[in-house]
Scaffold this motif. Structure first.
Motif, PDB file in Angstrom:
ATOM      1  N   UNK A 150       2.874  -7.917  -4.919  1.00 40.23           N
ATOM      2  CA  UNK A 150       1.550  -7.866  -4.463  1.00 40.23           C
ATOM      3  C   UNK A 150       1.041  -6.885  -3.437  1.00 40.23           C
ATOM      4  N   UNK A 151      -0.101  -6.481  -3.613  1.00 36.96           N
ATOM      5  CA  UNK A 151      -0.699  -5.586  -2.637  1.00 36.96           C
ATOM      6  C   UNK A 151      -1.958  -5.996  -2.144  1.00 36.96           C
ATOM      7  N   UNK A 152      -2.642  -5.348  -1.136  1.00 42.47           N
ATOM      8  CA  UNK A 152      -4.152  -5.809  -0.382  1.00 42.47           C
ATOM      9  C   UNK A 152      -5.111  -5.671  -1.543  1.00 42.47           C
ATOM     10  N   UNK A 153      -4.954  -4.947  -2.553  1.00 45.95           N
ATOM     11  CA  UNK A 153      -5.929  -4.438  -3.297  1.00 45.95           C
ATOM     12  C   UNK A 153      -6.788  -5.536  -4.050  1.00 45.95           C
ATOM     13  N   UNK A 154      -8.011  -5.547  -3.863  1.00 47.05           N
ATOM     14  CA  UNK A 154      -8.940  -6.632  -4.372  1.00 47.05           C
ATOM     15  C   UNK A 154      -9.835  -6.155  -5.508  1.00 47.05           C
ATOM     16  N   UNK A 155     -10.499  -4.779  -5.513  1.00 44.07           N
ATOM     17  CA  UNK A 155     -11.716  -4.483  -6.069  1.00 44.07           C
ATOM     18  C   UNK A 155     -11.975  -2.877  -5.931  1.00 44.07           C
ATOM     19  N   UNK A 156     -12.158  -2.117  -6.895  1.00 46.39           N
ATOM     20  CA  UNK A 156     -12.656  -0.817  -6.740  1.00 46.39           C
ATOM     21  C   UNK A 156     -14.042  -1.008  -6.351  1.00 46.39           C
ATOM     22  N   UNK A 157     -14.509  -0.159  -5.455  1.00 47.42           N
ATOM     23  CA  UNK A 157     -16.023   0.109  -5.165  1.00 47.42           C
ATOM     24  C   UNK A 157     -16.543   1.204  -5.240  1.00 47.42           C
ATOM     25  N   UNK A 158     -16.885   1.729  -6.333  1.00 50.03           N
ATOM     26  CA  UNK A 158     -17.110   3.144  -6.586  1.00 50.03           C
ATOM     27  C   UNK A 158     -18.652   3.630  -5.785  1.00 50.03           C
ATOM     28  N   UNK A 159     -18.205   4.927  -5.573  1.00 51.61           N
ATOM     29  CA  UNK A 159     -17.277   6.055  -6.180  1.00 51.61           C
ATOM     30  C   UNK A 159     -16.184   6.337  -5.423  1.00 51.61           C
ATOM     31  N   UNK A 160     -16.100   5.734  -4.095  1.00 47.86           N
ATOM     32  CA  UNK A 160     -14.859   6.328  -3.353  1.00 47.86           C
ATOM     33  C   UNK A 160     -14.349   5.402  -2.402  1.00 47.86           C
ATOM     34  N   UNK A 161     -14.458   3.972  -2.536  1.00 51.21           N
ATOM     35  CA  UNK A 161     -13.868   2.972  -1.918  1.00 51.21           C
ATOM     36  C   UNK A 161     -13.350   1.651  -2.507  1.00 51.21           C
ATOM     37  N   UNK A 162     -12.439   1.124  -1.870  1.00 52.95           N
ATOM     38  CA  UNK A 162     -11.957  -0.287  -2.321  1.00 52.95           C
ATOM     39  C   UNK A 162     -12.245  -1.189  -1.605  1.00 52.95           C
ATOM     40  N   UNK A 163     -12.161  -2.424  -2.047  1.00 49.76           N
ATOM     41  CA  UNK A 163     -12.300  -3.907  -1.249  1.00 49.76           C
ATOM     42  C   UNK A 163     -10.877  -4.124  -1.123  1.00 49.76           C
ATOM     43  N   UNK A 164     -10.351  -4.661   0.059  1.00 52.74           N
ATOM     44  CA  UNK A 164      -8.836  -4.951   0.292  1.00 52.74           C
ATOM     45  C   UNK A 164      -8.750  -6.184   1.251  1.00 52.74           C
ATOM     46  N   UNK A 165      -7.674  -6.876   0.961  1.00 49.89           N
ATOM     47  CA  UNK A 165      -7.523  -7.989   1.873  1.00 49.89           C
ATOM     48  C   UNK A 165      -7.128  -7.300   3.288  1.00 49.89           C
ATOM     49  N   UNK A 166      -7.811  -8.087   4.375  1.00 50.70           N
ATOM     50  CA  UNK A 166      -7.607  -7.525   5.555  1.00 50.70           C
ATOM     51  C   UNK A 166      -6.113  -7.852   6.259  1.00 50.70           C
ATOM     52  N   UNK A 167      -5.447  -6.844   6.565  1.00 52.20           N
ATOM     53  CA  UNK A 167      -3.981  -6.850   6.863  1.00 52.20           C
ATOM     54  C   UNK A 167      -3.743  -6.400   8.179  1.00 52.20           C
ATOM     55  N   UNK A 168      -2.774  -6.856   9.099  1.00 52.21           N
ATOM     56  CA  UNK A 168      -2.241  -6.357  10.446  1.00 52.21           C
ATOM     57  C   UNK A 168      -1.258  -5.479   9.806  1.00 52.21           C
ATOM     58  N   UNK A 169      -1.666  -4.013   9.863  1.00 56.94           N
ATOM     59  CA  UNK A 169      -0.291  -2.903   9.325  1.00 56.94           C
ATOM     60  C   UNK A 169       0.639  -2.954  10.474  1.00 56.94           C
ATOM     61  N   UNK A 170       1.709  -2.719   9.805  1.00 58.86           N
ATOM     62  CA  UNK A 170       2.829  -2.283  10.635  1.00 58.86           C
ATOM     63  C   UNK A 170       2.972  -0.651  10.694  1.00 58.86           C
ATOM     64  N   UNK A 171       3.387  -0.157  11.773  1.00 59.73           N
ATOM     65  CA  UNK A 171       3.113   1.197  12.184  1.00 59.73           C
ATOM     66  C   UNK A 171       4.435   2.006  11.293  1.00 59.73           C
ATOM     67  N   UNK A 172       4.674   1.812  10.028  1.00 57.20           N
ATOM     68  CA  UNK A 172       5.896   2.111   9.310  1.00 57.20           C
ATOM     69  C   UNK A 172       5.513   2.695   8.090  1.00 57.20           C
ATOM     70  N   UNK A 173       6.327   3.880   7.636  1.00 57.78           N
ATOM     71  CA  UNK A 173       6.128   4.435   6.461  1.00 57.78           C
ATOM     72  C   UNK A 173       7.344   3.955   5.550  1.00 57.78           C
ATOM     73  N   UNK A 174       7.347   3.503   4.501  1.00 57.99           N
ATOM     74  CA  UNK A 174       8.605   3.305   3.729  1.00 57.99           C
ATOM     75  C   UNK A 174       8.477   4.147   2.362  1.00 57.99           C
ATOM     76  N   UNK A 175       9.438   5.073   2.648  1.00 58.48           N
ATOM     77  CA  UNK A 175       9.799   6.057   1.382  1.00 58.48           C
ATOM     78  C   UNK A 175      10.653   5.697   0.628  1.00 58.48           C
TER      79      UNK A 175
END
Ligand code: TMP
Ligand code: ASP
Length: 239
Positions: A67-92
């Motif tokens: 599962x990801x936060x993605x809900x829907x593409x909002x053309x031309x340059x946006x997406x609608x996503x679930x609101x999250x409290x982001x962790x300040x981490x990058x996982x590579x």
């Protein structure tokens, strides 16, 4: 849906409230940055390309029990996503040695990494995004050991799904970066973006670079745009 106040603005994206408080609008701008924001340019059209690629790849993950936060593409340059409290981490996650890995450790560019390597970094431009381990994350109050374990497993699963999908489009996934956030119930899911800004993608037969490495290496901006367009053509249009 009515777009409300700007919640946050990063190096390449703006995030806005929506009238449904459980959702956000994420607008992908045409900025391109590298070296933790010290190199910066604009590539007209890049925001729309990255929004479309993120939408497609996250849809693929959503339909593969990752599962990801993605809900829907909002053309031309946006997406609608679930609101999250982001962790300040990058996982590579790395399948083939490149980038910082070959600078830091005795790997050669192109070495196959099987099983893949997963690394955690603290999102902190001033400190140059230092690498952290599970005990650093626990001590900093960023993630419990079981949350870190979950992110590692979810990243490896996303890697398998993305590798397979991209291979079907004649693309090789060298490595990529994910960010995770929490839903109101505390569960962790994949957030942020998934596009050539945060992935190394090569043409499977020619090895042609189709990602931000072109920009990092100083290629003309028109060349970077051409590569991103090719990526979008293959990933989104299937061509
Ligand atoms: P690296 O080799 O520079 O560590 O990058 C590994 C992958 O992670 C590569 O696909 C680019 C991506 N990445 C980001 O998206 N943001 C970052 O800040 C870093 C360091 C890497
Ligand atoms: N440091 C990362 C890179 O060089 C991300 C960035 O600074 O935009 O790609």
């Amino acid at each position: 849906m009515k777009v409300g106040a700007k919640i946050a603005s990063g190096k390449t994206k703006n995030i806005y409230e929506l009238d449904d408080p459980s959702l956000v609008l994420i607008e992908f701008r045409d900025d391109v940055t590298a070296l933790d924001g010290r190199k910066r340019d604009f590539i007209a059209g890049k925001g729309a390309i990255n929004a479309a690629i993120t939408a497609k790849l996250m849809e693929v993950l959503n339909t593969s029990q990752t599962p990801t936060h993605f809900v829907k593409l909002e053309p031309p340059s946006a997406i609608i996503a679930k609101r999250l409290r982001m962790l300040p981490l990058e996982v590579v996650c790395r399948n083939i040695a490149a980038g910082h890995l070959v600078k830091r450790l005795p790997f050669k560019e192109g070495d196959l990494l099987d099983p893949p390597i997963v690394e955690f970094y603290l999102k902190d431009d001033e400190r140059g995004d230092p690498m952290v381990n599970k005990r650093h994350m626990a001590a900093l109050g960023l993630a419990t050991p079981s949350e870190a374990e979950y992110m590692e497993e979810a990243t490896l699963k996303a890697n398998e799904v993305l590798k397979r999908f991209l291979a079907s489009r004649e693309l090789t996934l060298i490595d990529f970066k994910l960010e995770f956030g929490k839903l109101p119930d505390g569960s962790l899911i994949i957030g942020d973006e998934l596009d050539p800004d945060c992935m190394r993608i090569r043409d499977s037969s020619t090895g042609r670079i189709l990602d931000k490495d072109l920009y990092r290496r100083g290629s003309p901006l028109e060349e970077v745009l051409k590569a991103y367009l090719e990526c979008k053509r293959r990933i989104v249009e299937g061509g």
